[in-house]
Each structure stands twice: as C-alpha cells, then as structure tokens.
Design a protein around this motif. Structure first.
Motif, PDB file in Angstrom:
ATOM      1  N   LEU A   8       0.893  -1.355   0.111  1.00  0.00           N
ATOM      2  CA  LEU A   8      -0.227  -0.046   0.005  1.00  0.00           C
ATOM      3  C   LEU A   8       0.859   1.312  -0.066  1.00  0.00           C
ATOM      4  O   LEU A   8       1.820   1.492   0.945  1.00  0.00           O
ATOM      5  N   THR A   9       0.622   2.018  -0.934  1.00  0.00           N
ATOM      6  CA  THR A   9       1.504   3.180  -0.943  1.00  0.00           C
ATOM      7  C   THR A   9       0.158   4.564  -0.854  1.00  0.00           C
ATOM      8  O   THR A   9      -1.076   4.285  -0.907  1.00  0.00           O
ATOM      9  N   GLY A  10       0.679   5.682  -0.998  1.00  0.00           N
ATOM     10  CA  GLY A  10      -0.247   7.048  -0.957  1.00  0.00           C
ATOM     11  C   GLY A  10       0.150   7.963   0.170  1.00  0.00           C
ATOM     12  O   GLY A  10       1.176   7.631   0.954  1.00  0.00           O
ATOM     13  N   PHE A  11      -0.414   9.051  -0.129  1.00  0.00           N
ATOM     14  CA  PHE A  11       0.078   9.967   0.901  1.00  0.00           C
ATOM     15  C   PHE A  11      -0.314   9.935   2.323  1.00  0.00           C
ATOM     16  O   PHE A  11      -1.057   9.082   2.635  1.00  0.00           O
ATOM     17  N   MET A  12       0.490  10.550   2.992  1.00  0.00           N
ATOM     18  CA  MET A  12       0.265  10.492   4.563  1.00  0.00           C
ATOM     19  C   MET A  12      -1.090  10.563   5.025  1.00  0.00           C
ATOM     20  O   MET A  12      -1.741  11.418   4.258  1.00  0.00           O
ATOM     21  N   ILE A 133       0.616  20.063   2.710  1.00  0.00           N
ATOM     22  CA  ILE A 133      -0.022  19.023   2.146  1.00  0.00           C
ATOM     23  C   ILE A 133      -0.599  19.220   0.697  1.00  0.00           C
ATOM     24  O   ILE A 133      -0.111  18.316  -0.080  1.00  0.00           O
ATOM     25  N   VAL A 134      -0.793  20.348   0.340  1.00  0.00           N
ATOM     26  CA  VAL A 134      -1.175  20.705  -0.848  1.00  0.00           C
ATOM     27  C   VAL A 134       0.110  20.813  -1.771  1.00  0.00           C
ATOM     28  O   VAL A 134      -0.031  20.304  -2.680  1.00  0.00           O
ATOM     29  N   GLU A 135       1.067  21.209  -1.068  1.00  0.00           N
ATOM     30  CA  GLU A 135       2.496  21.540  -1.736  1.00  0.00           C
ATOM     31  C   GLU A 135       2.901  20.090  -2.219  1.00  0.00           C
ATOM     32  O   GLU A 135       3.209  19.544  -3.176  1.00  0.00           O
ATOM     33  N   GLU A 139       3.521  17.944  -5.663  1.00  0.00           N
ATOM     34  CA  GLU A 139       4.944  17.545  -5.903  1.00  0.00           C
ATOM     35  C   GLU A 139       4.821  16.079  -6.505  1.00  0.00           C
ATOM     36  O   GLU A 139       5.405  15.567  -7.222  1.00  0.00           O
ATOM     37  N   ARG A 140       3.879  15.063  -5.853  1.00  0.00           N
ATOM     38  CA  ARG A 140       3.813  13.988  -5.830  1.00  0.00           C
ATOM     39  C   ARG A 140       3.005  13.019  -6.734  1.00  0.00           C
ATOM     40  O   ARG A 140       2.957  12.004  -6.944  1.00  0.00           O
ATOM     41  N   GLU A 141       1.814  14.088  -6.964  1.00  0.00           N
ATOM     42  CA  GLU A 141       0.794  13.507  -7.666  1.00  0.00           C
ATOM     43  C   GLU A 141       1.052  12.563  -8.775  1.00  0.00           C
ATOM     44  O   GLU A 141       0.417  11.518  -9.197  1.00  0.00           O
ATOM     45  N   GLU A 142       1.982  13.061  -9.582  1.00  0.00           N
ATOM     46  CA  GLU A 142       2.379  12.253 -10.980  1.00  0.00           C
ATOM     47  C   GLU A 142       2.940  11.057 -10.585  1.00  0.00           C
ATOM     48  O   GLU A 142       2.414  10.095 -11.424  1.00  0.00           O
ATOM     49  N   ALA A 145       0.310   8.790  -9.569  1.00  0.00           N
ATOM     50  CA  ALA A 145      -0.588   8.259 -10.322  1.00  0.00           C
ATOM     51  C   ALA A 145      -0.173   6.945 -11.198  1.00  0.00           C
ATOM     52  O   ALA A 145      -0.907   6.413 -11.917  1.00  0.00           O
ATOM     53  N   ARG A 146       0.911   6.494 -11.246  1.00  0.00           N
ATOM     54  CA  ARG A 146       1.835   5.516 -11.825  1.00  0.00           C
ATOM     55  C   ARG A 146       1.041   4.035 -11.397  1.00  0.00           C
ATOM     56  O   ARG A 146       1.104   3.100 -11.951  1.00  0.00           O
ATOM     57  N   PHE A 147       0.645   4.303 -10.077  1.00  0.00           N
ATOM     58  CA  PHE A 147       0.163   2.806  -9.474  1.00  0.00           C
ATOM     59  C   PHE A 147      -1.441   2.893  -9.347  1.00  0.00           C
ATOM     60  O   PHE A 147      -2.004   4.102  -9.530  1.00  0.00           O
TER      61      PHE A 147
END
Ligand code: S3P
Length: 171
Positions: A8-12, A133-135, A139-142, A145-147
């Motif tokens: 499992l991955t994803g933002f905090m 969080i927004v910043e 930065e990480r959304e791309e 999105a690969r998963f």
C-alpha cells in the motif's frame, strides 16, 4: 509466487495502516508497517530520526527495509508515504506482489493526520500544515498516479479494504 504481497502506498493520512491491518486479517497475511519497522530497528521515533540523523538517513533506512521485504511473501506492507516513489524501492517491492495507491482529498488528509499528532509526521510539522499537504501532494501526484488508484473519500476502512481485495483477487 504463492502468496504475493500487497503493498500500500499513497500520501500520509490516507489510511494505509488502518486498511492494511484489515486486509492482513482477511487474507491471513502478516501485516508490516515500514515506519514501525524502522522505528523498532533504530530504537528511535520517525521525528527523532529526521531530527538527529536527517531525512536522507531515513530514506536510506527505507531502502534497506524495501530490499528486505521484497524478498518475502504473504505480507500486507503499509509503506511510508514516499517509500514507493523511489524507483528502486518500487521496482523491488513491485516484483513481490500487487501495489495499490490510496488517495484522499487534502481536507480529509488534514483531518486524519490532525487526529494523531502532527508532530509524528515531521514533513507536516509546519505552521500551515494544509499548505504543506497541498504542496507535497502537487509535487508527488504524478508519481503516485503510476500505481492503481483506490479512492478512500467518503468510504469506511472496511469498504476500502473490500475494494482492494476485489482488485487483488481479480488481478
Ligand atoms: C513520509 C510519510 C510518513 C513517514 C515519514 C515521511 C512522507 O509515513 O514515512 O514521516 O515523506 O510522505 P506515513 O505515510 O505512514 O505517514
């Protein structure tokens, strides 16, 4: 592979640990949380590691853990928010099973991380955690999105777990 891992991955604050524990129970898999493993091994909390040894040292502990776990099976692995964004970590763990990325809106993330102590997440330890969080999300959304994406918005952990289970079984 007899019992491929679930990673499992994803933002905090997206619920990786909560959902991961439910999944592990359901599949009779072992549950592993990379942050907890690192804390156990180093005898320090994540904020202490960031403070006394720096973020780069923490990332290198993550890489060690990724290599080790990638060699095992029958585990649900909740990874720290950035671990799978390292290409080598993603390659090694990706080969050991199926990866799912939990996603939530920034407002929900803020709510969830505020319930626990924000101090437990050094990267959000700022006078304006929402802006961070927004910043960081931007930065990480791309990379996230690969998963394969699993939305958690408005869902209970049990529902998110069922979504992942269905995807995992039909893979
Ligand atoms: C981080 C996420 C945290 C933890 C560390 C850094 C990140 O894990 O690994 O504070 O860079 O996204 P959680 O996603 O479990 O909060």
């Amino acid at each position: 592979m007899n019992r491929p891992n679930i990673i499992l991955t994803g933002f905090m604050g997206c619920g990786k640990t909560t959902v991961g524990k439910l999944l592990a129970r359901q599949l009779q898999y072992e549950f592993v949380d990379t942050d907890h493993l690192i804390e156990e091994r180093s005898g320090m909390s994540i904020p202490e590691i960031f403070k006394s040894r720096g973020e780069a040292a923490f990332r290198s502990l993550e890489a060690t853990v990724a290599r080790e776990l990638g060699a095992g099976e029958g585990m649900v692995i909740a990874t720290g928010g950035r671990l799978m964004l390292d290409p080598e970590n993603a390659r090694i763990l990706g080969m050991s099973g199926s990866v799912f990325c939990l996603a939530a809106r920034p407002e929900e993330i803020l709510q969830r991380v505020s319930r626990k102590s924000q101090a437990a997440r050094p990267l959000l330890n700022s006078p304006d955690p929402m802006a961070r969080i927004v910043e960081l999300t931007r930065e990480r959304e791309e990379s996230y999105a690969r998963f394969p994406q699993i939305s958690t918005s408005g869902k209970s952990p049990q529902e998110v777990m069922q979504d992942i289970l269905a995807r995992f079984r039909s893979r």
